[in-house]
Motif scaffolding. Sequence first.
Motif: not given
Length: 604
Positions: A528-529, A521-522, A549, A525
């Motif tokens: 995506r960032a 999950a990290s 993604y 993120r």
Amino acid sequence: MQFRSKSAKSTMTARRETRPALDAPTLIREARFTFVRGLTWAGIVSGFINVLQLTVPLFMLQVHDRVINSQSIDTLKLLLIIAVGAIILYGILDFIRAMTFQEMAKSLLRRLNLPAIAAAMSVSMEKGSTPGTQVLRDLADLRTFINGNTIGAPLEALWSPIFLGVMFALHPFYGLAGVIGVIMLIGLSLLGDLLSRRITKEASDANLRNIADIGSAIPHAEAIEGMGMMPALAMRWRAAQHHTTELLDISNARGKGMYSLTRSLRYGLQVGVLAMGAALVIKGETSPGAMIGGTVIMGRLLLPFDNVTRDWRGWVNALSAWRRIRDILEQRQSEREVAPTPRCEGPLVVDNLVYAVSGNNVPVLKGISFDINPGEILGIIGPSAAGKSTLSRVLIGAAKPTAGGVYLDGHSTYLWERGSFGDMVGYLPQSVSLLNGTIRENIGRMRDADPRKVIDAARAAGVHEMIGRLPLGYDTPIGSGRYTLSGGQKQRIALARALYGWPRLLVLDEPNANLDAEGEASLIRAIRAASENGAMVVLIAHRQSIMRYAHKLLVLQEGRVKQFGERTDVVQALSDPGTDVKSLPDSNRKYVANGGKLENGGAA
């Protein structure tokens, strides 16, 4: 949480030391010039040293012939003052020569250290060999050789005509005996080299292979121990060591035998000269002082040639070390841009890329072409041995394209100056490895990193809290024999290292291989960032969850692009009944079979 930063002075020094190196021919030429210049100066100083070494035999001659015969204390005092002054001057010049060798070694190693190590690392990446540790040993051996006594013996022998001239002045028979002795010692030295050269080279090569074999096994110690491979490996290593030891024993026996012969010859020649001098004194053709002085000078004349016979192996080893350093520099010509390139914002373009491993005629990558725009995420899928990891290495410039190229904002990623290129790129290899140092140093890419940027990267990778729970936080030392991290912790810290400084190109090879649900999950993120921040992200993964993604998908098969385009278009094309997806990994195959949806029903 404390961060220890270096001083401004050390930072400036480090920047000066990491300036781009000269091209290999220029570097080799300058290294040779440095060596020859230092050796020439040391040779000139050796000439004066050799003249001063005549002090003792000439003092003995004068005392015997003048002082004893004249019974003059004043003459003895004067001779003693001259002799002591000459000996003091000899000590000063000998120290100057030693300092010359030390400065020569320091200057030579300062020029060669960084380029040789960088070249060794580049060659190891391209050819799969590991010459890095050998280069360090060769540099250390070269420094030891120049700083030692071995290098001075030929310089001493170079000035042997001074002693021959004095011996001829004492009596022609002394000079003739000196010439014969020198010729015999030189002949024995050449014979010893001829007898030992081949066997010494074989022993040296075998020893290097043994060291490389054992060194390559150390990282796999856990697998070796777990699968009971150690007895078999130990037997192989012992057999190789026995073979190397036999070669070394033969070489040492020949070398020591020749040295014993030359030493015996030297002592025999001194005895012969003394006997000849006594005969000349009896006949009244020379004085007793000349007899003593000629014998001492004969010993001093032959000593450098005796030392050359003893130390020739040091010269051979130093020459071999220099040749290996030179070869590694020539293998890796300075092909990359010298001037740093500023940070850019353009796309990544792969144009007809072909890559073949050196020595292999079959390319691993065959005519690959695609492009990514800023902010896009590219997912690369395909079966094992399709060339995915090789493609990731070529994308970041770690391997040289055989044909075609990879261009970031129009600049070749391979030719890009590495310091500024590192500010543009983040890379997480399939085989995660962290360097010896602190966690802060690893995340900051071993630079004098800004603590805020280190924390930002750690937060982006979701490891800030985990690091805070370690014994010393960001200053926890990791690596060989230090704090041990789990596979997942290593991967997440390596992800933080890749994210450091928010690079424009992020290449992640199997980034979720060792991650649990929280770690993945990290990772998502962070990806995506980075994408929202305008970075181009290249993902290579077998686990399907992360591919949802991706904006684009690229399917590799046998080194060729089978499909490339928008994710939905590629998934739809692969979902057609006539499309063969059997070659894809199970997870990718399920991803395609589900029409780009996750098994739990999530939309892709």
